[in-house]
Design a protein around this motif. Structure first.
Motif, mmCIF file in Angstrom:
data_model
loop_
_atom_site.group_PDB
_atom_site.id
_atom_site.type_symbol
_atom_site.label_atom_id
_atom_site.label_comp_id
_atom_site.label_asym_id
_atom_site.label_seq_id
_atom_site.Cartn_x
_atom_site.Cartn_y
_atom_site.Cartn_z
ATOM 1 N N ARG A 203 3.881 -9.748 6.104
ATOM 2 C CA ARG A 203 2.698 -9.023 6.575
ATOM 3 C C ARG A 203 2.795 -7.571 6.162
ATOM 4 N NH1 ARG A 203 0.618 -7.650 12.619
ATOM 5 N NH2 ARG A 203 2.837 -7.379 12.999
ATOM 6 N N LEU A 204 1.695 -7.061 5.638
ATOM 7 C CA LEU A 204 1.582 -5.633 5.339
ATOM 8 C C LEU A 204 0.460 -5.064 6.200
ATOM 9 C CD1 LEU A 204 1.744 -5.414 1.414
ATOM 10 C CD2 LEU A 204 3.612 -5.175 3.055
ATOM 11 N N ILE A 205 0.741 -3.964 6.870
ATOM 12 C CA ILE A 205 -0.299 -3.227 7.592
ATOM 13 C C ILE A 205 -0.562 -1.959 6.782
ATOM 14 C CG2 ILE A 205 -0.991 -2.171 9.763
ATOM 15 C CD1 ILE A 205 1.213 -3.789 11.164
ATOM 16 N N LEU A 206 -1.817 -1.769 6.392
ATOM 17 C CA LEU A 206 -2.188 -0.626 5.558
ATOM 18 C C LEU A 206 -3.029 0.354 6.372
ATOM 19 C CD1 LEU A 206 -3.594 -2.580 2.444
ATOM 20 C CD2 LEU A 206 -1.186 -2.100 2.982
ATOM 21 N N SER A 207 -2.800 1.642 6.150
ATOM 22 C CA SER A 207 -3.676 2.635 6.769
ATOM 23 C C SER A 207 -4.066 3.689 5.735
ATOM 24 C CB SER A 207 -2.992 3.291 7.968
ATOM 25 O OG SER A 207 -3.897 4.197 8.580
ATOM 26 N N ASP A 208 -5.346 4.001 5.710
ATOM 27 C CA ASP A 208 -5.856 5.049 4.822
ATOM 28 C C ASP A 208 -7.239 5.439 5.331
ATOM 29 O OD1 ASP A 208 -4.946 5.870 1.666
ATOM 30 O OD2 ASP A 208 -6.955 6.444 2.300
ATOM 31 N N ARG A 209 -7.679 6.617 4.907
ATOM 32 C CA ARG A 209 -8.978 7.094 5.396
ATOM 33 C C ARG A 209 -10.011 7.225 4.276
ATOM 34 N NH1 ARG A 209 -7.368 13.212 7.047
ATOM 35 N NH2 ARG A 209 -5.420 12.195 7.581
ATOM 36 N N ASP A 210 -9.563 7.105 3.029
ATOM 37 C CA ASP A 210 -10.416 7.486 1.895
ATOM 38 C C ASP A 210 -11.192 6.323 1.277
ATOM 39 O OD1 ASP A 210 -9.713 10.175 1.952
ATOM 40 O OD2 ASP A 210 -7.943 9.835 0.697
ATOM 41 N N HIS A 211 -12.099 6.722 0.383
ATOM 42 C CA HIS A 211 -12.778 5.777 -0.488
ATOM 43 C C HIS A 211 -12.269 5.973 -1.919
ATOM 44 C CE1 HIS A 211 -15.340 5.723 3.031
ATOM 45 N NE2 HIS A 211 -15.876 4.598 2.581
ATOM 46 N N VAL A 212 -12.415 4.936 -2.736
ATOM 47 C CA VAL A 212 -11.892 4.990 -4.093
ATOM 48 C C VAL A 212 -12.758 5.937 -4.936
ATOM 49 C CG1 VAL A 212 -11.282 3.695 -6.158
ATOM 50 C CG2 VAL A 212 -11.047 2.623 -3.892
ATOM 51 N N LEU B 44 -14.763 1.438 -7.300
ATOM 52 C CA LEU B 44 -15.244 2.810 -7.079
ATOM 53 C C LEU B 44 -16.223 2.861 -5.909
ATOM 54 C CD1 LEU B 44 -15.777 4.206 -10.696
ATOM 55 C CD2 LEU B 44 -14.135 4.991 -8.979
ATOM 56 N N GLY B 45 -15.963 3.789 -4.987
ATOM 57 C CA GLY B 45 -16.848 3.975 -3.839
ATOM 58 C C GLY B 45 -16.500 3.102 -2.649
ATOM 59 N N ARG B 46 -15.697 2.060 -2.850
ATOM 60 C CA ARG B 46 -15.323 1.194 -1.715
ATOM 61 C C ARG B 46 -14.285 1.898 -0.831
ATOM 62 N NH1 ARG B 46 -13.147 -4.497 -3.247
ATOM 63 N NH2 ARG B 46 -13.783 -4.963 -1.111
ATOM 64 N N ALA B 47 -14.217 1.494 0.419
ATOM 65 C CA ALA B 47 -13.127 1.946 1.272
ATOM 66 C C ALA B 47 -11.816 1.483 0.639
ATOM 67 C CB ALA B 47 -13.270 1.380 2.674
ATOM 68 N N LEU C 213 -8.150 6.584 -10.238
ATOM 69 C CA LEU C 213 -7.802 5.420 -11.062
ATOM 70 C C LEU C 213 -6.703 5.711 -12.075
ATOM 71 C CD1 LEU C 213 -11.433 4.078 -11.654
ATOM 72 C CD2 LEU C 213 -9.726 3.178 -10.061
ATOM 73 N N GLN C 214 -6.485 6.994 -12.386
ATOM 74 C CA GLN C 214 -5.430 7.398 -13.314
ATOM 75 C C GLN C 214 -4.049 6.977 -12.829
ATOM 76 O OE1 GLN C 214 -3.840 10.452 -11.869
ATOM 77 N NE2 GLN C 214 -2.695 11.328 -13.587
ATOM 78 N N ARG C 215 -3.855 6.847 -11.517
ATOM 79 C CA ARG C 215 -2.515 6.563 -10.988
ATOM 80 C C ARG C 215 -2.484 5.589 -9.817
ATOM 81 N NH1 ARG C 215 -4.867 10.701 -9.013
ATOM 82 N NH2 ARG C 215 -4.633 11.378 -6.863
ATOM 83 N N GLN C 216 -3.589 5.324 -9.181
ATOM 84 C CA GLN C 216 -3.574 4.482 -7.975
ATOM 85 C C GLN C 216 -3.854 3.043 -8.387
ATOM 86 O OE1 GLN C 216 -5.713 6.387 -4.732
ATOM 87 N NE2 GLN C 216 -4.883 8.401 -5.278
ATOM 88 N N ILE C 217 -2.785 2.369 -8.843
ATOM 89 C CA ILE C 217 -2.934 1.153 -9.648
ATOM 90 C C ILE C 217 -3.331 -0.089 -8.856
ATOM 91 C CG2 ILE C 217 -1.388 1.956 -11.492
ATOM 92 C CD1 ILE C 217 0.814 0.254 -10.167
ATOM 93 N N VAL C 218 -3.484 0.026 -7.561
ATOM 94 C CA VAL C 218 -3.962 -1.145 -6.812
ATOM 95 C C VAL C 218 -5.491 -1.263 -6.917
ATOM 96 C CG1 VAL C 218 -4.299 -0.092 -4.525
ATOM 97 C CG2 VAL C 218 -3.536 -2.481 -4.693
#
Ligand SMILES: [Zn+2]
Length: 243
Positions: free
Chosen positions: A53-62, A78-81, A67-72
């Protein structure tokens, strides 16, 4: 539920992992705070490795600049949570890994609840207030914390465990100057190396192998050289000290 021997064959063959270690990973939960440059490779490798199980937390949108480095993330995200996009892409990588999302910023209670559910915590955030809050909550809950940071051509990683020095022993009250990658810049592979190392250290800690705790690993990406410093526990630390 039995272990998927074929999916994990390249790590199960390792003497240090084996079927028992793979079962340990399947029964483990990791909390990843921040799914950006560090959290992307960390979450991909942990999902790939068969964490249960992975629990993820973040507040931003793509954002396009991610995209230059956030390879997931993919351009189609683009624009999605970030949480929705990362969860979809991690599930596509490994449907066996349960992905849970906690929209940030987490308040004190939310952070304590998420950390309470985790066997290990990866701080992949990009700011000192979050890092100090995560550290203090991990110390209080007696949970291991893998801390990582990268900027320009520099990266650093440390594993903090209960009873040892904590992040606040190292950085005191406020930490270093709060530069951001937006202002100072960073190459994708630099955060990639540090995020991958965070996943590596987390897997080793869950398996009980290696000896990473209480050391700060500093990486110079221009010289391609690592430096290792022992972190001393500060008896007067406001987080883990006796006062
Ligand atoms: Zn401390």
């Amino acid at each position: 539920m039995s272990v998927d021997l074929q999916r994990y064959s390249r790590q199960i063959v390792l003497r240090e992992v084996g079927v028992n270690g793979q079962s340990l990973l399947r029964d483990s939960t990791a909390l990843i705070i921040g799914i950006g440059g560090l959290g992307s490779p960390a979450s991909l490798y942990l999902a790939g490795a068969g964490l249960g199980r992975l629990i993820l937390s973040d507040r931003d949108h793509v954002d396009r600049s991610n995209l230059q480095r956030q390879i997931v993330y993919r351009s189609a995200d683009l624009g999605r949570a970030k949480l929705d996009a990362a969860a979809d892409n991690l599930r596509a990588l490994n449907p066996e890994c349960v992905i849970e999302t906690r929209p940030g910023p987490l308040d004190e209670a939310g952070l304590a609840a998420a950390i309470g559910e985790a066997d290990i915590v990866l701080d992949c955030s990009d700011n000192f207030p979050t890092r100090f809050a995560v550290n203090a909550t991990c110390v209080a809950a007696r949970k291991p914390l893998v801390s990582g940071a990268a900027i320009r051509f520099e990266g650093q990683i440390a594993l903090f465990v209960p009873g040892g020095p904590c992040y606040a022993c190292l950085f005191g009250e406020h930490g270093e100057a709060t530069e951001t990658c937006e202002e100072a810049g960073v190459l994708g592979p630099v955060v990639g190396v540090i995020g991958a190392m965070q996943a590596l250290i987390a897997i080793k800690a869950l398996l009980g192998i290696g000896d990473d705790a209480g050391r700060l690993q500093l990486w110079d990406a221009l010289k391609l050289s690592w430096r290792r410093l022992n972190i001393a526990r500060d008896p007067r630390c406001r987080v883990c000290g006796s006062n």
